[in-house]
Design a protein around this motif. Structure first.
Motif, PDB file in Angstrom:
ATOM      1  N   PRO A 207      52.230  40.163  42.824  1.00  0.00           N
ATOM      2  CA  PRO A 207      53.207  41.072  42.190  1.00  0.00           C
ATOM      3  C   PRO A 207      52.719  41.651  40.862  1.00  0.00           C
ATOM      4  CG  PRO A 207      53.980  38.788  42.163  1.00  0.00           C
ATOM      5  CD  PRO A 207      52.733  38.800  42.977  1.00  0.00           C
ATOM      6  N   ALA A 208      51.677  41.056  40.290  1.00  0.00           N
ATOM      7  CA  ALA A 208      51.169  41.586  39.015  1.00  0.00           C
ATOM      8  C   ALA A 208      50.280  42.809  39.222  1.00  0.00           C
ATOM      9  CB  ALA A 208      50.379  40.495  38.296  1.00  0.00           C
ATOM     10  N   LEU A 209      49.860  43.050  40.476  1.00  0.00           N
ATOM     11  CA  LEU A 209      48.928  44.156  40.741  1.00  0.00           C
ATOM     12  C   LEU A 209      49.673  45.377  41.278  1.00  0.00           C
ATOM     13  CD1 LEU A 209      46.038  42.167  42.476  1.00  0.00           C
ATOM     14  CD2 LEU A 209      46.095  43.024  40.124  1.00  0.00           C
ATOM     15  N   PRO A 210      49.139  46.577  41.022  1.00  0.00           N
ATOM     16  CA  PRO A 210      49.797  47.786  41.536  1.00  0.00           C
ATOM     17  C   PRO A 210      49.644  47.909  43.063  1.00  0.00           C
ATOM     18  CG  PRO A 210      47.725  48.347  40.464  1.00  0.00           C
ATOM     19  CD  PRO A 210      47.933  46.879  40.234  1.00  0.00           C
ATOM     20  N   ILE A 274      37.203  54.750  52.152  1.00  0.00           N
ATOM     21  CA  ILE A 274      38.390  54.582  51.301  1.00  0.00           C
ATOM     22  C   ILE A 274      39.211  53.388  51.796  1.00  0.00           C
ATOM     23  CG2 ILE A 274      40.522  55.672  50.520  1.00  0.00           C
ATOM     24  CD1 ILE A 274      39.029  58.383  50.758  1.00  0.00           C
ATOM     25  N   VAL A 275      39.387  53.291  53.117  1.00  0.00           N
ATOM     26  CA  VAL A 275      40.138  52.156  53.669  1.00  0.00           C
ATOM     27  C   VAL A 275      39.386  50.856  53.386  1.00  0.00           C
ATOM     28  CG1 VAL A 275      41.197  51.178  55.734  1.00  0.00           C
ATOM     29  CG2 VAL A 275      41.035  53.649  55.498  1.00  0.00           C
ATOM     30  N   LEU A 276      38.060  50.883  53.585  1.00  0.00           N
ATOM     31  CA  LEU A 276      37.252  49.680  53.364  1.00  0.00           C
ATOM     32  C   LEU A 276      37.355  49.219  51.910  1.00  0.00           C
ATOM     33  CD1 LEU A 276      34.088  50.526  55.468  1.00  0.00           C
ATOM     34  CD2 LEU A 276      35.401  48.402  55.660  1.00  0.00           C
ATOM     35  N   GLU A 277      37.216  50.160  50.994  1.00  0.00           N
ATOM     36  CA  GLU A 277      37.207  49.793  49.579  1.00  0.00           C
ATOM     37  C   GLU A 277      38.579  49.287  49.131  1.00  0.00           C
ATOM     38  OE1 GLU A 277      34.542  49.550  47.942  1.00  0.00           O
ATOM     39  OE2 GLU A 277      35.232  49.320  45.875  1.00  0.00           O
ATOM     40  N   LEU A 278      39.631  49.959  49.583  1.00  0.00           N
ATOM     41  CA  LEU A 278      40.979  49.504  49.205  1.00  0.00           C
ATOM     42  C   LEU A 278      41.237  48.106  49.768  1.00  0.00           C
ATOM     43  CD1 LEU A 278      43.110  52.764  49.640  1.00  0.00           C
ATOM     44  CD2 LEU A 278      42.518  51.639  47.499  1.00  0.00           C
ATOM     45  N   ALA A 279      40.793  47.871  51.022  1.00  0.00           N
ATOM     46  CA  ALA A 279      41.007  46.556  51.642  1.00  0.00           C
ATOM     47  C   ALA A 279      40.199  45.479  50.920  1.00  0.00           C
ATOM     48  CB  ALA A 279      40.634  46.607  53.124  1.00  0.00           C
ATOM     49  N   GLY A 283      44.282  42.232  46.396  1.00  0.00           N
ATOM     50  CA  GLY A 283      44.409  40.914  45.778  1.00  0.00           C
ATOM     51  C   GLY A 283      43.561  40.750  44.526  1.00  0.00           C
ATOM     52  N   ARG A 284      42.660  41.694  44.308  1.00  0.00           N
ATOM     53  CA  ARG A 284      41.800  41.616  43.130  1.00  0.00           C
ATOM     54  C   ARG A 284      42.243  42.666  42.096  1.00  0.00           C
ATOM     55  NH1 ARG A 284      36.221  42.780  45.004  1.00  0.00           N
ATOM     56  NH2 ARG A 284      36.329  44.745  43.871  1.00  0.00           N
ATOM     57  N   ASP A 285      42.241  43.916  42.537  1.00  0.00           N
ATOM     58  CA  ASP A 285      42.630  45.008  41.629  1.00  0.00           C
ATOM     59  C   ASP A 285      43.960  45.634  42.020  1.00  0.00           C
ATOM     60  OD1 ASP A 285      40.078  44.821  40.393  1.00  0.00           O
ATOM     61  OD2 ASP A 285      39.247  46.015  42.029  1.00  0.00           O
ATOM     62  N   LEU A 286      44.364  45.428  43.268  1.00  0.00           N
ATOM     63  CA  LEU A 286      45.522  46.156  43.781  1.00  0.00           C
ATOM     64  C   LEU A 286      46.063  45.457  45.023  1.00  0.00           C
ATOM     65  CD1 LEU A 286      44.235  47.741  46.524  1.00  0.00           C
ATOM     66  CD2 LEU A 286      43.123  49.022  44.719  1.00  0.00           C
ATOM     67  N   ASN A 287      47.241  45.892  45.443  1.00  0.00           N
ATOM     68  CA  ASN A 287      47.770  45.493  46.742  1.00  0.00           C
ATOM     69  C   ASN A 287      47.685  46.706  47.661  1.00  0.00           C
ATOM     70  OD1 ASN A 287      48.716  42.831  45.960  1.00  0.00           O
ATOM     71  ND2 ASN A 287      50.317  43.894  44.805  1.00  0.00           N
ATOM     72  N   GLY A 319      56.730  50.032  48.623  1.00  0.00           N
ATOM     73  CA  GLY A 319      56.594  49.547  47.249  1.00  0.00           C
ATOM     74  C   GLY A 319      55.395  50.108  46.513  1.00  0.00           C
ATOM     75  N   ALA A 320      54.910  51.270  46.940  1.00  0.00           N
ATOM     76  CA  ALA A 320      53.702  51.827  46.334  1.00  0.00           C
ATOM     77  C   ALA A 320      53.994  52.464  44.985  1.00  0.00           C
ATOM     78  CB  ALA A 320      53.084  52.856  47.266  1.00  0.00           C
ATOM     79  N   THR A 321      53.049  52.311  44.068  1.00  0.00           N
ATOM     80  CA  THR A 321      53.097  53.068  42.822  1.00  0.00           C
ATOM     81  C   THR A 321      51.916  54.028  42.737  1.00  0.00           C
ATOM     82  OG1 THR A 321      51.909  51.293  41.694  1.00  0.00           O
ATOM     83  CG2 THR A 321      54.310  51.263  41.540  1.00  0.00           C
ATOM     84  N   GLY A 322      51.025  53.933  43.715  1.00  0.00           N
ATOM     85  CA  GLY A 322      49.873  54.837  43.744  1.00  0.00           C
ATOM     86  C   GLY A 322      49.538  55.221  45.170  1.00  0.00           C
TER      87      GLY A 322
END
Lengths: 436, 78
Positions: A207-210, A274-279, A283-287, A319-322
């Motif tokens: 929950p702390a990550l965007p 883009i999908v690979l990098e986001l995945a 849990g590290r930089d984002l959800n 629940g997206a902010t980006g």
């Protein structure tokens, strides 16, 4: 969902007595592959060849490029819904893939003025067919070897459908054959321990990550080929114009979205960086909350805006902010794309547009067809300009009796439908940039 | 000049001063799904909106949508 992706890198491929993968060497049973191609009576003739990076080879009549993948744990099959395959939800368990290797579907229709263009235009001649014929090739070496497929070892399957088929049946025959071959090759590594494995565990969120969503705008073939068409970019086999699809990101790795026409192919969908990098950053930089597939090619702006509103609403529900928005064909599809950016920004979601630029037309054109103030940030993947010329090659693959002109020098054709355009929507290209 | 466009976003973005919203890319100035009389009324409404746009002084790219209330009358009259 949690998906483990096991990769079997292919460093060398050759034909041999049986299909097997040993320590980066892929041996392919040529007779078995040909039998699989010709198992459908709608295939009149099939040939297979290998093309390696650096070969003086031009592959023509390219209808698709498919990466062999097989599910070894978890529900469903890879490339679900395509050519009658099951539609069970994928994206869970374990999937094995042949890395750096692809099966190229080349559809050879002798004496036809059109080929791939004909497939998508429902058999009707189309003004763009001539230029499309010139853009659906892959150079494996030389200055034209700029497409990502030029860096893969390719099994080129040249398929000649029987005469008299309509474009739909022709597609089912040729793409079905290529999927059977891809299955056969992937099956060789189904029981092996993958030398490389990557786990995409998106089950828990911090929950702390965007929270981010990815919104690829993907054109539908419905306006030309009808709502029930099997050819064209499909989600679980469905090509029609529809409300947006919400997918779990790992579904993409199992081929939930595949197929296309001309330069819109299956391979980039499953390997979308883009999908690979986001995945990977989940849990590290984002959800990474989901992939929202926006189908484009609507006839009017109100419909495009409606679908964009639904994109934004889905993103809010997740629940997206980006959000990251991409597009795979511009022209009128760019209204869909910009509308998606606008709707997300209006819903309070910070949005980045990733897109290829328009042809510069000698410096007279704007880089983007629509410059809307809602586009707060954008990433360019270049204007896709391949300066050419495409140099002569020793071998032409993809046709049983290719026109000799294919082996010679080809000039780049400017324009969105020409060979001039790399059609690099997701940032595969090896390009450089300079700041002024 | 006025441009009738199914995609006013593109026309306005390209700097067209007066843009009237059309129906769809496939049939900008009418709708084959309507009856002949309703289609005629719709076409008249779009063209008269475009003519009104021509009579209007604008300071930059401006969108003129065909009046919705007129459309209701025209459709119910058939």
């Amino acid at each position: 969902m949690r998906l483990e992706l096991g990769s079997f890198p292919v460093r060398e491929a050759r034909f041999g007595p049986r299909t097997r993968w040993i320590d980066g060497q892929l041996e392919i049973d040529q007779a078995a592959v040909l039998d699989l191609a010709q198992a459908d009576p709608n295939i009149a003739r099939a040939d297979v060849d290998l093309a390696r990076p650096g070969d003086s080879v031009r592959i023509i009549n390219v209808a698709d490029v498919v990466e062999p993948r097989v599910k070894v744990e978890g529900a469903g099959v890879c490339y679900p819904g395509i050519c009658g395959r099951p539609v069970t939800t994928v994206g869970q368990g374990r999937t094995h893939r042949l890395g750096g290797f692809a099966v190229v579907e080349s559809v050879d229709i002798p004496h036809a003025q059109t080929n791939v263009g004909d497939r998508i235009h429902g058999g009707q001649p189309h003004a763009y067919d001539r230029s499309e014929r010139r853009q659906d090739f892959i150079d494996m070496s030389g200055p034209g070897a700029v497409r990502p497929y030029a860096s893969l070892i390719n099994l080129v399957v040249t398929l000649q459908p029987v005469d008299g088929l309509d474009s739909q049946d022709r597609h089912l025959a040729t793409h079905g054959a290529v999927l059977r071959i891809a299955d056969h090759l992937a099956e060789a590594v189904a029981d092996r321990e993958p030398p490389e494995r990557e786990v995409f565990d998106l089950t828990s969120r911090d929950p702390a990550l965007p929270g981010l969503v990815y919104i690829p705008v993907l054109m539908s073939s419905e306006h030309r080929a009808g709502p029930d068409a099997k050819m064209g970019t499909a989600v679980y086999g469905v090509t029609r114009l529809s409300a947006p699809w919400a997918l779990h990101p790992t579904e993409v790795f199992d081929g939930a979205v595949s197929q296309g026409s001309t330069q819109l192919l299956s391979w980039p969908m499953l390997n979308d960086p883009i999908v690979l990098e986001l995945a990977r950053r989940h849990g590290r930089d984002l959800n990474f909350l989901g992939v929202i597939v926006h189908r484009s090619n609507w006839g009017g702006q109100a419909e495009m805006e409606l679908i964009a509103e639904r994109d934004a609403q889905l993103a809010v529900l997740l629940g997206a902010t980006g959000a990251i928005v991409t597009t795979n064909l511009r022209g009128r599809r760019f209204v869909d794309t910009v509308s998606a950016v606008k709707a997300c920004e209006a819903a309070g979601i910070r949005t980045v547009l990733v897109t290829e630029e328009e042809d510069d037309e000698g410096g007279n054109a704007t880089p983007l067809l629509i410059n809307d103030p809602s586009i707060a940030s954008a990433v360019s993947t270049g204007n896709g300009a391949v300066p050419g010329p495409f140099v002569p090659v020793e071998r032409v693959l993809g046709a049983h009796d290719p026109d000799p002109s294919w082996g010679g020098e080809l000039l780049p054709i400017p324009g969105r439908y020409g060979a001039y355009h790399l059609q690099d929507y997701y940032g595969f290209g090896r390009q450089s940039c300079a700041s002024y | 000049m006025v441009q009738i466009s199914a995609l006013p976003m593109i026309a306005l973005g390209a700097g067209a001063n007066r843009v009237t919203t059309g129906v769809r890319v496939e049939h900008v100035c009418g709708d084959p799904g309507l009856s002949d009389a309703a289609d005629l009324a719709l076409r008249r409404r779009i063209v008269s909106t475009a003519l009104r746009a021509l009579e209007t002084t604008v300071g930059g790219p401006t969108r003129f949508d065909p009046d919705q209330s007129e459309r209701k009358e025209a459709v119910s009259a058939t």
